[in-house]
Design a protein around this motif. Structure first.
Motif, short mmCIF file in Angstrom:
data_model
loop_
_atom_site.label_atom_id
_atom_site.label_comp_id
_atom_site.label_asym_id
_atom_site.label_seq_id
_atom_site.Cartn_x
_atom_site.Cartn_y
_atom_site.Cartn_z
N SER A 15 43.84 41.36 40.22
CA SER A 15 43.88 39.92 40.46
C SER A 15 43.65 39.13 39.17
O SER A 15 44.30 38.11 38.93
CB SER A 15 42.85 39.52 41.52
N SER A 16 42.72 39.60 38.31
CA SER A 16 42.46 38.90 37.06
C SER A 16 43.66 38.99 36.12
O SER A 16 43.94 38.07 35.35
CB SER A 16 41.22 39.45 36.37
N GLN A 17 44.40 40.10 36.21
CA GLN A 17 45.60 40.24 35.38
C GLN A 17 46.71 39.30 35.86
O GLN A 17 47.47 38.76 35.06
CB GLN A 17 46.06 41.69 35.40
N ILE A 18 46.77 39.09 37.17
CA ILE A 18 47.76 38.15 37.70
C ILE A 18 47.42 36.73 37.24
O ILE A 18 48.31 35.96 36.84
CB ILE A 18 47.81 38.22 39.24
N VAL A 19 46.13 36.38 37.29
CA VAL A 19 45.70 35.07 36.79
C VAL A 19 46.07 34.94 35.32
O VAL A 19 46.54 33.89 34.87
CB VAL A 19 44.18 34.88 36.99
N SER A 20 45.88 36.02 34.56
CA SER A 20 46.21 36.00 33.14
C SER A 20 47.70 35.77 32.91
O SER A 20 48.09 35.06 31.96
CB SER A 20 45.78 37.33 32.50
N VAL A 49 52.55 45.16 43.06
CA VAL A 49 51.17 45.25 43.54
C VAL A 49 51.13 44.92 45.03
O VAL A 49 52.11 44.46 45.61
CB VAL A 49 50.24 44.29 42.77
N SER A 50 49.96 45.14 45.65
CA SER A 50 49.80 44.86 47.06
C SER A 50 49.49 43.38 47.30
O SER A 50 49.27 42.60 46.36
CB SER A 50 48.67 45.71 47.65
N ARG A 51 49.43 43.00 48.55
CA ARG A 51 49.20 41.60 48.90
C ARG A 51 47.77 41.13 48.54
O ARG A 51 47.58 39.98 48.14
CB ARG A 51 49.42 41.40 50.41
N THR A 52 46.77 42.03 48.67
CA THR A 52 45.38 41.62 48.46
C THR A 52 45.11 41.01 47.09
O THR A 52 44.56 39.91 47.01
CB THR A 52 44.43 42.81 48.71
N PRO A 53 45.45 41.69 45.96
CA PRO A 53 45.17 41.07 44.66
C PRO A 53 45.97 39.80 44.41
O PRO A 53 45.49 38.90 43.72
CB PRO A 53 45.54 42.17 43.65
N VAL A 54 47.17 39.73 44.97
CA VAL A 54 47.96 38.50 44.83
C VAL A 54 47.24 37.33 45.49
O VAL A 54 47.12 36.25 44.92
CB VAL A 54 49.37 38.68 45.44
N ARG A 55 46.73 37.57 46.70
CA ARG A 55 46.01 36.51 47.41
C ARG A 55 44.71 36.14 46.70
O ARG A 55 44.32 34.97 46.68
CB ARG A 55 45.74 36.94 48.85
N GLU A 56 44.03 37.13 46.13
CA GLU A 56 42.79 36.85 45.39
C GLU A 56 43.08 35.97 44.18
O GLU A 56 42.34 35.03 43.89
CB GLU A 56 42.14 38.16 44.95
N ALA A 57 44.16 36.27 43.48
CA ALA A 57 44.53 35.48 42.30
C ALA A 57 44.91 34.06 42.70
O ALA A 57 44.52 33.09 42.04
CB ALA A 57 45.71 36.15 41.58
N ILE A 58 45.64 33.93 43.81
CA ILE A 58 46.04 32.61 44.30
C ILE A 58 44.81 31.79 44.67
O ILE A 58 44.72 30.59 44.39
CB ILE A 58 46.99 32.75 45.51
#
Length: 234
Positions: A15-20, A49-58
């Motif tokens: 999730s932090s990498q998606i934010v990055s 990636v899966s849905r969970t880290p995407v949602r965390e980043a969002i």
């Protein structure tokens, strides 16, 4: 827009990498205010990636005001950047936000600084903090959702920030609390309402001068309280 990750960093959460990635695209101009982002499904496919880290980043990006979700339309980079600037401090905090234990440790020392600033300030005005605390006693009920309880909790801390009369402290503090807010899952236990109100009362008594302000004692109290928060988080 197509996002890509050349190599996943095992030392950082997905999730932090998606934010990055969003950060980098904003800083290099590939993303601009008002731009529409890919859907959750499109991000999952593009990033692998899966849905969970995407949602965390969002959730993180929405909490700090970078993106706006419009029902039925999608996700957009916010047009209202008056309260959000793309500076290294904010994004540095975001990148480290996955380490909840260290974030809470920093928060407890930061709050000691806030109280010391108010106590030693030339113009101590606790009316805003007093008003919020009295309101919390009436409004914090187990029937409320964890999100609603977290919002009410943070009202107290925002009032403490404002009482420092220091714009630097206010802006840094708001960023810290907005990053912490998505993880305030301790409110899933209704019994923790009492703990929150007790902590706020403790803060207020110190600010009123009804208790001796000793930084080591205050930190010890906060550590105990925040250790319980970490246990709830884990």
């Amino acid at each position: 827009m197509v996002f890509s990750i050349e190599k996943m960093n095992v030392n950082r959460t997905i999730s932090s990498q998606i934010v990055s990635i969003i950060k980098d695209n904003l800083l290099n101009g590939s993303l601009k205010p008002g731009d529409k982002l890919p859907t959750e499904k499109e991000l999952m496919d593009q990033l692998g990636v899966s849905r969970t880290p995407v949602r965390e980043a969002i959730k993180i990006l929405e909490a700090i005001g970078v993106i706006q979700i419009k029902r039925g339309e999608g996700m957009y980079i916010t047009n209202n950047l008056s309260h959000f600037t793309l500076n290294p401090l904010i994004f540095s905090l975001i990148m480290h936000s996955n380490n909840m234990e260290q974030l809470i440790e920093f928060r407890q020392h930061f709050e000691v600084l806030l109280m010391n600033m108010i106590i030693t300030g030339k113009q101590k005005n606790l009316s805003g903090i007093e008003e919020v605390y009295q309101s919390q006693l009436e409004r914090m009920k187990p029937a409320l959702s964890p999100e609603e309880l977290a919002d009410i909790d943070l009202e107290f801390h925002y009032a403490v920030l404002e009482a420092t009369n220091n714009p630097f402290v206010v802006e840094i503090g708001k960023t810290i609390y907005e990053i912490i807010k998505p993880n305030m899952i301790h409110f899933k236990r209704a019994s923790n309402i009492e703990r929150t109100l007790s902590t706020h009362k403790f803060y207020l008594e110190l600010l009123r001068g009804n208790a001796d302000f000793n930084s080591s004692t205050v930190v010890e109290h906060m550590i105990k309280n925040n250790e319980e928060m970490v246990e709830d988080y884990l």
